[in-house]
Every structure is written in structure tokens, then in C-alpha cells.
Design a protein around this motif. Structure first.
Motif, PDB file in Angstrom:
ATOM      1  N   ALA A 146       0.834  -1.209   0.000  1.00  0.00           N
ATOM      2  CA  ALA A 146       0.000   0.000   0.000  1.00  0.00           C
ATOM      3  C   ALA A 146       0.862   1.249   0.000  1.00  0.00           C
ATOM      4  O   ALA A 146       0.543   2.251  -0.663  1.00  0.00           O
ATOM      5  N   LEU A 147       1.967   1.208   0.732  1.00  0.00           N
ATOM      6  CA  LEU A 147       2.872   2.348   0.798  1.00  0.00           C
ATOM      7  C   LEU A 147       3.465   2.662  -0.568  1.00  0.00           C
ATOM      8  O   LEU A 147       3.601   3.818  -0.959  1.00  0.00           O
ATOM      9  N   VAL A 148       3.792   1.609  -1.325  1.00  0.00           N
ATOM     10  CA  VAL A 148       4.381   1.796  -2.646  1.00  0.00           C
ATOM     11  C   VAL A 148       3.325   2.106  -3.703  1.00  0.00           C
ATOM     12  O   VAL A 148       3.540   2.918  -4.608  1.00  0.00           O
ATOM     13  N   ALA A 149       2.163   1.458  -3.580  1.00  0.00           N
ATOM     14  CA  ALA A 149       1.149   1.568  -4.626  1.00  0.00           C
ATOM     15  C   ALA A 149       0.574   2.970  -4.760  1.00  0.00           C
ATOM     16  O   ALA A 149       0.326   3.434  -5.882  1.00  0.00           O
ATOM     17  N   ALA A 150       0.335   3.648  -3.638  1.00  0.00           N
ATOM     18  CA  ALA A 150      -0.336   4.953  -3.695  1.00  0.00           C
ATOM     19  C   ALA A 150       0.386   5.952  -4.598  1.00  0.00           C
ATOM     20  O   ALA A 150      -0.233   6.521  -5.503  1.00  0.00           O
ATOM     21  N   PRO A 151       1.678   6.202  -4.411  1.00  0.00           N
ATOM     22  CA  PRO A 151       2.335   7.176  -5.296  1.00  0.00           C
ATOM     23  C   PRO A 151       2.448   6.688  -6.743  1.00  0.00           C
ATOM     24  O   PRO A 151       2.368   7.488  -7.676  1.00  0.00           O
ATOM     25  N   VAL A 152       2.634   5.361  -6.926  1.00  0.00           N
ATOM     26  CA  VAL A 152       2.744   4.832  -8.291  1.00  0.00           C
ATOM     27  C   VAL A 152       1.441   5.040  -9.048  1.00  0.00           C
ATOM     28  O   VAL A 152       1.414   5.547 -10.172  1.00  0.00           O
ATOM     29  N   VAL A 153       0.321   4.649  -8.425  1.00  0.00           N
ATOM     30  CA  VAL A 153      -0.975   4.811  -9.078  1.00  0.00           C
ATOM     31  C   VAL A 153      -1.313   6.282  -9.238  1.00  0.00           C
ATOM     32  O   VAL A 153      -1.896   6.697 -10.243  1.00  0.00           O
ATOM     33  N   GLY A 154      -0.934   7.092  -8.252  1.00  0.00           N
ATOM     34  CA  GLY A 154      -1.180   8.524  -8.347  1.00  0.00           C
ATOM     35  C   GLY A 154      -0.531   9.144  -9.579  1.00  0.00           C
ATOM     36  O   GLY A 154      -1.085  10.054 -10.192  1.00  0.00           O
ATOM     37  N   LEU A 155       0.629   8.641  -9.942  1.00  0.00           N
ATOM     38  CA  LEU A 155       1.304   9.136 -11.139  1.00  0.00           C
ATOM     39  C   LEU A 155       0.674   8.579 -12.413  1.00  0.00           C
ATOM     40  O   LEU A 155       0.547   9.274 -13.418  1.00  0.00           O
ATOM     41  N   LEU A 156       0.253   7.327 -12.360  1.00  0.00           N
ATOM     42  CA  LEU A 156      -0.282   6.671 -13.558  1.00  0.00           C
ATOM     43  C   LEU A 156      -1.686   7.117 -13.914  1.00  0.00           C
ATOM     44  O   LEU A 156      -2.068   7.094 -15.087  1.00  0.00           O
ATOM     45  N   VAL A 157      -2.473   7.509 -12.918  1.00  0.00           N
ATOM     46  CA  VAL A 157      -3.878   7.781 -13.183  1.00  0.00           C
ATOM     47  C   VAL A 157      -4.070   8.936 -14.155  1.00  0.00           C
ATOM     48  O   VAL A 157      -5.096   9.023 -14.842  1.00  0.00           O
ATOM     49  N   GLY A 158      -3.086   9.809 -14.238  1.00  0.00           N
ATOM     50  CA  GLY A 158      -3.174  10.903 -15.202  1.00  0.00           C
ATOM     51  C   GLY A 158      -3.168  10.415 -16.644  1.00  0.00           C
ATOM     52  O   GLY A 158      -3.592  11.138 -17.549  1.00  0.00           O
ATOM     53  N   LEU A 159      -2.719   9.186 -16.858  1.00  0.00           N
ATOM     54  CA  LEU A 159      -2.706   8.603 -18.198  1.00  0.00           C
ATOM     55  C   LEU A 159      -4.013   7.896 -18.536  1.00  0.00           C
ATOM     56  O   LEU A 159      -4.174   7.387 -19.649  1.00  0.00           O
ATOM     57  N   GLY A 160      -4.930   7.839 -17.565  1.00  0.00           N
ATOM     58  CA  GLY A 160      -6.213   7.195 -17.791  1.00  0.00           C
ATOM     59  C   GLY A 160      -6.325   5.866 -17.074  1.00  0.00           C
ATOM     60  O   GLY A 160      -5.312   5.264 -16.674  1.00  0.00           O
ATOM     61  N   ASP A 161      -7.555   5.382 -16.927  1.00  0.00           N
ATOM     62  CA  ASP A 161      -7.772   4.148 -16.188  1.00  0.00           C
ATOM     63  C   ASP A 161      -7.186   2.942 -16.913  1.00  0.00           C
ATOM     64  O   ASP A 161      -6.772   1.962 -16.287  1.00  0.00           O
ATOM     65  N   ALA A 162      -7.133   2.991 -18.248  1.00  0.00           N
ATOM     66  CA  ALA A 162      -6.579   1.866 -18.999  1.00  0.00           C
ATOM     67  C   ALA A 162      -5.120   1.618 -18.623  1.00  0.00           C
ATOM     68  O   ALA A 162      -4.676   0.473 -18.503  1.00  0.00           O
ATOM     69  N   ALA A 163      -4.362   2.698 -18.437  1.00  0.00           N
ATOM     70  CA  ALA A 163      -2.958   2.555 -18.058  1.00  0.00           C
ATOM     71  C   ALA A 163      -2.832   1.915 -16.682  1.00  0.00           C
ATOM     72  O   ALA A 163      -1.953   1.078 -16.447  1.00  0.00           O
ATOM     73  N   VAL A 164      -3.729   2.277 -15.760  1.00  0.00           N
ATOM     74  CA  VAL A 164      -3.685   1.697 -14.415  1.00  0.00           C
ATOM     75  C   VAL A 164      -4.011   0.213 -14.461  1.00  0.00           C
ATOM     76  O   VAL A 164      -3.331  -0.609 -13.837  1.00  0.00           O
ATOM     77  N   PHE A 165      -5.047  -0.167 -15.222  1.00  0.00           N
ATOM     78  CA  PHE A 165      -5.400  -1.577 -15.326  1.00  0.00           C
ATOM     79  C   PHE A 165      -4.258  -2.377 -15.952  1.00  0.00           C
ATOM     80  O   PHE A 165      -4.001  -3.525 -15.560  1.00  0.00           O
ATOM     81  N   ALA A 166      -3.583  -1.800 -16.913  1.00  0.00           N
ATOM     82  CA  ALA A 166      -2.465  -2.489 -17.552  1.00  0.00           C
ATOM     83  C   ALA A 166      -1.334  -2.747 -16.554  1.00  0.00           C
ATOM     84  O   ALA A 166      -0.733  -3.830 -16.531  1.00  0.00           O
ATOM     85  N   VAL A 167      -1.062  -1.765 -15.718  1.00  0.00           N
ATOM     86  CA  VAL A 167       0.005  -1.909 -14.727  1.00  0.00           C
ATOM     87  C   VAL A 167      -0.401  -2.909 -13.642  1.00  0.00           C
ATOM     88  O   VAL A 167       0.424  -3.714 -13.183  1.00  0.00           O
TER      89      VAL A 167
END
Length: 383
Positions: A146-167
Motif C-alpha cells: 500500500a505504501l508503494v502503490a499509492a504514489p505509483v498509481v497517483g502518477l499513472l492515473v493521469g494517463l487514464g484508467d486503462a494505463a492503471v489496469f495495464a500496470v
């Protein structure tokens, strides 16, 4: 791309005592659930639905997870083949979410993903409950991921939900290639534990997450509206919660009173809101994370100690905790809509403390009355 595998590297570096495949799969599940709050707005925009309707994304995912963790131990035995199949389904479901043509189709993929995650979680905890060292290692997975995921997803979400699902899919994919030792066979045909105290412990775990989630998901709103924090400043409190949780999980094996620690989460939750300052907001969240993870592994050990099938009790525990996390925010929303943040904090604090005290009572009862044959349903009321 290195950020994609950061949760797995962090877990294998800082946790020992459980097979890397189990740790990595638990990290992938945590990564998926940690992404949920960031995806609600993106999904609402993509499918042109309201924010509230988009919240069904989380409800169906958690609901499928909870039902699976409760039901699958009654129909299957832990095995490597079941584990690999669940990981494969999780990867495919997350990739399918990228191409879902409509919102209902997306919800369908999340039901499948939640069920796969529930199967993986059952298998991971079933294996971890065999030894105290493995239990501590598995307990550390959630906070670190959870500690690692929050900042990673926070950066990716700007690319859209598809990018998050891919990761999310990419994080789970390497698990397919990690070696996993055979699971022990614990099924005893025709026999079930008659432990009444285990049922009480399961109720305490439901109360723990029900009360906690009812407040936890609204703490950002409270921090912003009552304490004047920015969303980023509030997010630091959640990072402290996760970091302290990791420490608690690693130290949990050094004490024998899990209920006492869980009971202290109640005052910590109240302090985070009624302390009236940013400092106490941070202190309360940090102590809450420490207390929760100092206590939870010990409760799971207590469940395993009085069960003929520890794998089944692992599923029960994870399922009831998931039901609590799903139901709690609905009740907490009533307080929030009424503007009663203080009332919500007090209600959550009382619930958290009560869950810990229930565990204390069960432990003291067990110590006072020696256990009898677990295959007997009647007899000792604290079996």
C-alpha cells in the motif's frame, strides 16, 4: 517500467519467512485494491456515469472478494494448480477491464478480478498460518504494498484508467513464473471444528474492519474540511499509517496479547479527528496502523490454533473482514452527510476498542480452560 515491479521488489527485500510467490501475489492484490480510490473519477468520466454509480466498481469487486474467501475453502483444497489458475484469471480480468465496452461489462470484469483476488488471498493466508514466521511475513505485505502503490498509481492515473489496469495486470504477471512449494493437505472429510470461541473471534474481526473502514475512508475529507489540510498533506497521514503498519507486522511475533494492541486502535482513531491539529491527525493514523498490524497476526494465530482446517478459517477471516470494509463506509457516510465527523470518530473508536476487548476475553477464557478435542462440537464453551 521499473515502478511496475517496485511492490514485488520491496516485499521480497523486506519480508522473509514465506515463499516469494505468495508474497508477490499478495502484493499484486493489495496493489489492485489500493488503486480503487484513484479510479472512481476516471471510470465515471470514461463511461459517463455519476461518481456514486462509479462507486459500484469498488462494491462489486470487494463483494466478490469477500464471498470467494468465505466459500472457496468449502469446495477446494489449497494447491499449486489452483493458485496459478487464480493468478492467471486475475491478469486476464485486469486486461479485460481495459477493453470493456460499457460500464456493466466493466463491473463484470471486476467481479471476476475480485473472485480471483479472494482465491489468492485465501491460499496465501492458509499457507502463512502454518508457522508464526510466515504469518509475520504475510502480514507485512499489505502495508508495504500500500505504501508503494499509492504514489505509483497517483502518477499513472493521469494517463487514464486503462494505463492503471495495464500496470495492475503487469504487477501480477511475474507471479506466474515464481516457484511455489506444494501446499499441505488439511482437509479432514466429515469433520469440522466445533470451536465456539473461533466464531467469536471472526465476529471481532468483522467489527474491527467495519468500525475502522467507516471512518478511515473519510479521513481525507475530515483533514481537508476540518483541519485545513491539502489533499497531499492528508495523504501523508495514510503513508504514515502504512509505514507504521509494516513495523507492527514485523514486530507482531514478539508479543502474545493481540487484543490489547487492537483495543488501542480505538483511541488512536478518535485522536486523529478530535485531536484538532495536523500533528495529532498524523500521530493518530500512525498509531492506528501500528496497533492494527501488531494485533491482527495474533488473532489469526488464535483462529488456526483451534481449527481442524486453518485454510478454511483463513478464508472466513479474510471474507468477514472484507464484508466489514464494504459495509463500514455506508454507515460512516450517514455521519458524514450529517456533518457529524466527531460522532463518526467516537463510533469508530468504540467499535475498534470493543473488537480488541473481545479478543482479550477469548484469550483469557482459553487460558483459564484447557482446550478439549476440536472434533467435538459440544463441551467447553470456549473451545
Amino acid at each position: 517500467m521499473s515502478a511496475v515491479f517496485a511492490p514485488i521488489r520491496s516485499l521480497t527485500a523486506f519480508t522473509r519467512g514465506a515463499p516469494p510467490a505468495l508474497l508477490a501475489s499478495a502484493a499484486a492484490v493489495t496493489f489492485m485494491f489500493s488503486a480503487t480510490p484513484f479510479l472512481i473519477a476516471e471510470i465515471a468520466d470514461r463511461y459517463d456515469v455519476g461518481r456514486g454509480d462509479a462507486g459500484l466498481y469498488s462494491t462489486v469487486q470487494v463483494g466478490a472478494f469477500a464471498l470467494t474467501t468465505v466459500l472457496i475453502p468449502r469446495f477446494a483444497q489449497p494447491s499449486v494448480s489452483v493458485f496459478r489458475a487464480a493468478v492467471g484469471v486475475l491478469v486476464v480480468a485486469n486486461l479485460s477491464s481495459i477493453f470493456a465496452p460499457g460500464y456493466l461489462a466493466l463491473l463484470g470484469t471486476r467481479v471476476v478480478a475480485g473472485a480471483a483476488a479472494g482465491t489468492i488471498t485465501w491460499l496465501g493466508w492458509a499457507a502463512a498460518m502454518e508457522t508464526r514466521r510466515s504469518l509475520a511475513a504475510m502480514s507485512a505485505v499489505g502495508p508495504v504494498a500500500a505504501l508503494v502503490a499509492a504514489p505509483v498509481v497517483g502518477l499513472l492515473v493521469g494517463l487514464g484508467d486503462a494505463a492503471v489496469f495495464a500496470v495492475i495486470a503487469a504487477v501480477a504477471l511475474p507471479v506466474m513464473f515464481l516457484r511455489l512449494p506444494p501446499f499441505g493437505t488439511r482437509l479432514v472429510p466429515g469433520e469440522r471444528s466445533g470451536s465456539r470461541s473461533n466464531r467469536v473471534l471472526l465476529g471481532a474481526l468483522f467489527l474491527l474492519t467495519f468500525a475502522g473502514a467507516g471512518l478511515f475512508v473519510y479521513l481525507t475529507v475530515i483533514g481537508v474540511e476540518r483541519l485545513g489540510m491539502t489533499p497531499f498533506e492528508a495523504s501523508l497521514g495514510f503513508s504514515l499509517n502504512a509505514a507504521a503498519g509494516f513495523v507492527g507486522a514485523r514486530l507482531s511475533g514478539r508479543h502474545r496479547r493481540p487484543g490489547v494492541w487492537l483495543a488501542t486502535a480505538g483511541p488512536a482513531a478518535v485522536l486523529s479527528v478530535l485531536g484538532g491539529s495536523v500533528l495529532w491527525f498524523y500521530v493518530g493514523l500512525a498509531w492506528w496502523g501500528l496497533a492494527f498490524w501488531m494485533g491482527l497476526p495474533g488473532v489469526l494465530e488464535m483462529l488456526a490454533a483451534r481449527s481442524l482446517r486453518p485454510d478454511e478459517r483463513a478464508g472466513d477471516a479474510q471474507g468477514l473482514m472484507a464484508f466489514g470494509r464494504s459495509a463500514g463506509p455506508g454507515v460512516g457516510g450517514v455521519f458524514v452527510d450529517g456533518g457529524s465527523f466527531e460522532g463518526l470518530a467516537l463510533a469508530a473508536g468504540i467499535g475498534l476498542t470493543m473488537s480488541g476487548l473481545i479478543v482479550v476475553g477469548v484469550q483469557e477464557g482459553r487460558e483459564a480452560l484447557p482446550p478439549s478435542d476440536l472434533r467435538t462440537v459440544g463441551g467447553d464453551p470456549l473451545q
